[in-house]
Motif scaffolding. Structure first.
Motif, PDB file in Angstrom:
ATOM      1  N   GLY A   1     -74.500 -22.955   0.948  1.00  9.78           N
ATOM      2  CA  GLY A   1     -74.678 -21.589   1.430  1.00  9.78           C
ATOM      3  C   GLY A   1     -74.116 -20.948   2.348  1.00  9.78           C
ATOM      4  O   GLY A   1     -73.785 -21.903   3.140  1.00  9.78           O
ATOM      5  N   VAL A   2     -73.370 -19.899   2.286  1.00 11.28           N
ATOM      6  CA  VAL A   2     -72.838 -19.190   3.567  1.00 11.28           C
ATOM      7  C   VAL A   2     -73.681 -18.024   3.734  1.00 11.28           C
ATOM      8  O   VAL A   2     -73.545 -17.346   3.498  1.00 11.28           O
ATOM      9  N   SER A   3     -74.342 -18.445   5.393  1.00 11.78           N
ATOM     10  CA  SER A   3     -74.281 -16.911   6.107  1.00 11.78           C
ATOM     11  C   SER A   3     -73.014 -16.446   6.754  1.00 11.78           C
ATOM     12  O   SER A   3     -72.431 -16.727   7.622  1.00 11.78           O
ATOM     13  N   VAL A   4     -72.856 -14.949   6.324  1.00 10.59           N
ATOM     14  CA  VAL A   4     -71.255 -14.324   6.829  1.00 10.59           C
ATOM     15  C   VAL A   4     -72.445 -13.136   8.475  1.00 10.59           C
ATOM     16  O   VAL A   4     -73.025 -12.846   8.283  1.00 10.59           O
ATOM     17  N   LEU A   5     -71.873 -13.697   9.734  1.00 12.32           N
ATOM     18  CA  LEU A   5     -72.104 -13.133  10.885  1.00 12.32           C
ATOM     19  C   LEU A   5     -71.420 -11.582  10.760  1.00 12.32           C
ATOM     20  O   LEU A   5     -69.843 -11.676  11.833  1.00 12.32           O
ATOM     21  N   LYS A   6     -71.558 -10.489  11.110  1.00 14.80           N
ATOM     22  CA  LYS A   6     -70.558  -9.843  11.369  1.00 14.80           C
ATOM     23  C   LYS A   6     -71.480  -8.460  12.257  1.00 14.80           C
ATOM     24  O   LYS A   6     -71.991  -7.412  12.111  1.00 14.80           O
TER      25      LYS A   6
ATOM     26  N   HIS B   1     -67.143 -17.144  -4.045  1.00 16.18           N
ATOM     27  CA  HIS B   1     -68.743 -17.978  -3.769  1.00 16.18           C
ATOM     28  C   HIS B   1     -69.777 -17.672  -3.994  1.00 16.18           C
ATOM     29  O   HIS B   1     -69.996 -16.593  -3.983  1.00 16.18           O
ATOM     30  N   GLY B   2     -70.116 -18.930  -4.625  1.00 17.16           N
ATOM     31  CA  GLY B   2     -71.899 -17.988  -5.486  1.00 17.16           C
ATOM     32  C   GLY B   2     -72.312 -18.129  -4.448  1.00 17.16           C
ATOM     33  O   GLY B   2     -73.476 -17.825  -5.252  1.00 17.16           O
ATOM     34  N   TYR B   3     -72.583 -18.529  -3.298  1.00 15.95           N
ATOM     35  CA  TYR B   3     -73.872 -18.077  -3.082  1.00 15.95           C
ATOM     36  C   TYR B   3     -73.471 -17.971  -0.788  1.00 15.95           C
ATOM     37  O   TYR B   3     -73.590 -18.881  -0.498  1.00 15.95           O
ATOM     38  N   PHE B   4     -73.588 -16.955  -0.751  1.00 12.45           N
ATOM     39  CA  PHE B   4     -73.721 -16.246   0.327  1.00 12.45           C
ATOM     40  C   PHE B   4     -74.136 -15.161   0.691  1.00 12.45           C
ATOM     41  O   PHE B   4     -74.962 -14.637  -0.109  1.00 12.45           O
ATOM     42  N   GLN B   5     -74.564 -14.825   2.258  1.00  5.24           N
ATOM     43  CA  GLN B   5     -75.770 -13.863   2.429  1.00  5.24           C
ATOM     44  C   GLN B   5     -74.576 -13.094   3.678  1.00  5.24           C
ATOM     45  O   GLN B   5     -74.131 -14.091   4.706  1.00  5.24           O
ATOM     46  N   LEU B   6     -74.577 -11.864   3.774  1.00  5.54           N
ATOM     47  CA  LEU B   6     -74.519 -10.553   4.566  1.00  5.54           C
ATOM     48  C   LEU B   6     -75.382 -10.470   6.138  1.00  5.54           C
ATOM     49  O   LEU B   6     -75.587  -9.638   5.593  1.00  5.54           O
TER      50      LEU B   6
ATOM     51  N   TYR C   1     -73.823  -2.167  -3.601  1.00  2.00           N
ATOM     52  CA  TYR C   1     -74.026  -4.001  -3.913  1.00  2.00           C
ATOM     53  C   TYR C   1     -75.628  -4.792  -4.151  1.00  2.00           C
ATOM     54  O   TYR C   1     -75.999  -5.017  -3.331  1.00  2.00           O
ATOM     55  N   PRO C   2     -76.932  -4.179  -4.666  1.00  6.02           N
ATOM     56  CA  PRO C   2     -77.547  -3.699  -4.894  1.00  6.02           C
ATOM     57  C   PRO C   2     -77.998  -4.791  -5.043  1.00  6.02           C
ATOM     58  O   PRO C   2     -79.204  -5.743  -4.886  1.00  6.02           O
ATOM     59  N   LEU C   3     -77.025  -6.045  -5.855  1.00  2.00           N
ATOM     60  CA  LEU C   3     -77.517  -7.641  -6.535  1.00  2.00           C
ATOM     61  C   LEU C   3     -77.172  -8.562  -4.946  1.00  2.00           C
ATOM     62  O   LEU C   3     -77.699  -9.518  -5.131  1.00  2.00           O
ATOM     63  N   HIS C   4     -76.373  -8.194  -3.977  1.00  2.00           N
ATOM     64  CA  HIS C   4     -75.437  -8.938  -2.943  1.00  2.00           C
ATOM     65  C   HIS C   4     -76.640  -9.579  -1.897  1.00  2.00           C
ATOM     66  O   HIS C   4     -77.710  -8.099  -1.725  1.00  2.00           O
ATOM     67  N   ASP C   5     -76.725 -10.200  -1.360  1.00  2.00           N
ATOM     68  CA  ASP C   5     -78.205 -10.212  -0.664  1.00  2.00           C
ATOM     69  C   ASP C   5     -77.268 -10.032   0.840  1.00  2.00           C
ATOM     70  O   ASP C   5     -76.371 -10.786   1.567  1.00  2.00           O
ATOM     71  N   ILE C   6     -77.268  -8.355   1.322  1.00  5.32           N
ATOM     72  CA  ILE C   6     -76.694  -7.427   2.665  1.00  5.32           C
ATOM     73  C   ILE C   6     -78.289  -7.199   3.294  1.00  5.32           C
ATOM     74  O   ILE C   6     -79.090  -6.743   2.693  1.00  5.32           O
TER      75      ILE C   6
END
Length: 423
Positions: free
Chosen positions: A62-67, A88-93, A115-120
């Protein structure tokens, strides 16, 4: 001293002109063509092999992207969308703002709806930690990061769909501590953004390429900084950077202090230059140069050799001056100066050609090249003075990073332009 000998001033000008021409040649050769810079590695294996590391895979980590965000930039939504369209199949924004009134919030809400299915996740947190407000924002955002790999990327960055796979891959090697990316700039909005894009494409990026080719790894760019959560914890988290001016550089430097390696990914991301006026561009770029000065004052002093056009003009004048006499020493020096000036001019044109998106861009921006180099020289002089910089409306002291640099040891002169990416 014989009357026909060169004066000390002539020797200095000759040496500087030759050195500037040689640097321009190195920069031109080190830079790939624009088209190849825009290609992102098609697999994580390619990203790792370019840096001589074994092939690993982090596809299922899993990857957490911090912006960190501040304001609604012209292309903010379009740039953020590119982070939502990753293979990438498993990431958080995690998108963070420090004010409930920030206009970027509406852009994030629009992104979440698209993008309602994304972890944002939107982090709205007004707490302030230290003098660096970007790092303060990151400290608040880090509490929401859930995955083992952390990727920090500036708000004005756009990426391709295999970006996360590629930048995360080298971190599977325990010897690697941080992965960072160079970037290519495009002006958005008019004349001064075009001039600002040349700063990145034809000065900053080539300086990094030259230093990297020479073996330097003393860099870290806000366009992308990827590291393991455990590594971030070992350096004291983002709290260790809360009073640093060049936070991206110092994050990577803290990781290197652990004995871990920095990898310059083959991935090249895109960034926007949006400053609409001369004054806005001047403020931003002098801030970058003062940041460089804060990290390495000695290296900053030698940046004058990286501005080709003033030295090409100096070389042409010196050639004419020396050739006006018949003394053998003067004639030989004139020939040397003429040769180096010709090489430098050809190298500067080659660098501009390799940085151009296409033929039309080359010819359109060619008249801007002397302006760009002359402006850099003036900004370098301005950057030598001043105890503060202005970032996002906040005054940040330069001395904080200067004292940290003194404790952190010296860098190579060629590293200086890498010390800050100036985001």
């Amino acid at each position: 001293m014989a009357a026909h000998a060169l004066t000390a001033c002539q020797w200095v000008l000759l040496g500087a002109s030759v050195g500037a021409s040689l640097y321009a040649l190195l920069a031109a050769v080190a830079m790939p063509f624009f088209a190849s810079r825009r290609r992102v590695a098609s697999s994580p294996a390619q990203g790792a092999s370019r840096n001589s590391h074994p092939v690993y895979s982090f596809k299922h980590v899993g990857v957490s992207v911090l912006k960190p965000l501040c304001g609604a930039e012209p292309r903010l939504y379009e740039n953020l969308r590119t982070f939502c369209e990753q293979r990438h199949g498993y990431f958080q924004l995690v998108l963070g703002v420090s004010s409930p009134d920030d206009p970027a919030i509406a852009v994030v809400r629009r992104l979440q709806a698209a993008y309602p299915l994304h972890d944002i996740e939107l982090a709205i947190d007004t707490r302030v930690h230290g003098s660096n407000l970007k790092v303060s924002n990151l400290i608040n955002m880090a509490e929401r990061a859930r995955h083992d790999v952390i990727v920090i990327a500036d708000s004005d960055i756009a990426v391709e769909d295999h970006y996360l796979d590629s930048v995360a891959a080298p971190l599977a090697d325990p010897r690697v501590g941080v992965v960072t990316c160079l970037y290519v700039a495009q002006g958005v909005g008019g004349f001064w953004p075009r001039v600002g894009a040349l700063f990145i494409n034809e000065w900053f990026a080539p300086s990094v390429r030259v230093a990297h080719a020479a073996g330097s790894r003393s860099f870290g760019f806000g366009a992308t900084l990827a590291l393991r959560r455990a590594t971030l914890k070992r350096i004291g988290g983002f709290e260790a950077l809360k009073n640093c001016l060049a936070d991206d550089y110092w994050l990577a430097e803290h990781v290197r202090a652990l004995g871990l390696q920095t990898v310059l990914s083959r991935v090249i991301v895109a960034t926007d230059v949006i400053e609409p006026t001369f004054s806005a561009l001047w403020q931003r770029e002098t801030r970058w140069l003062r940041t460089i000065r804060s990290v390495n004052p000695l290296g900053f002093a030698f940046l004058f050799i990286t501005f080709p056009t003033p030295w090409l003009l100096t070389g042409a004048w010196l050639t004419a001056s020396l050739a006006s006499t018949s003394h053998a020493v003067h004639v030989g020096a004139a020939l040397t100066c003429a040769t180096s000036t010709t090489i430098g001019l050809a190298a500067r044109l080659l660098l501009h050609w390799r940085s151009a998106r296409h033929g039309r861009t080359f010819w359109r921006d060619l008249p801007l090249v002397p302006l760009r180099d002359a402006l850099l020289a003036l900004q370098w002089l301005a950057g030598a003075f001043g105890s503060h910089v202005v970032w996002r409306g906040a005054r940040v002291p330069v001395e904080t990073s200067t004292s940290r640099a003194a404790r952190g040891g010296a860098m190579n002169v060629m590293d200086v332009a890498e010390a800050s990416d100036g985001r």
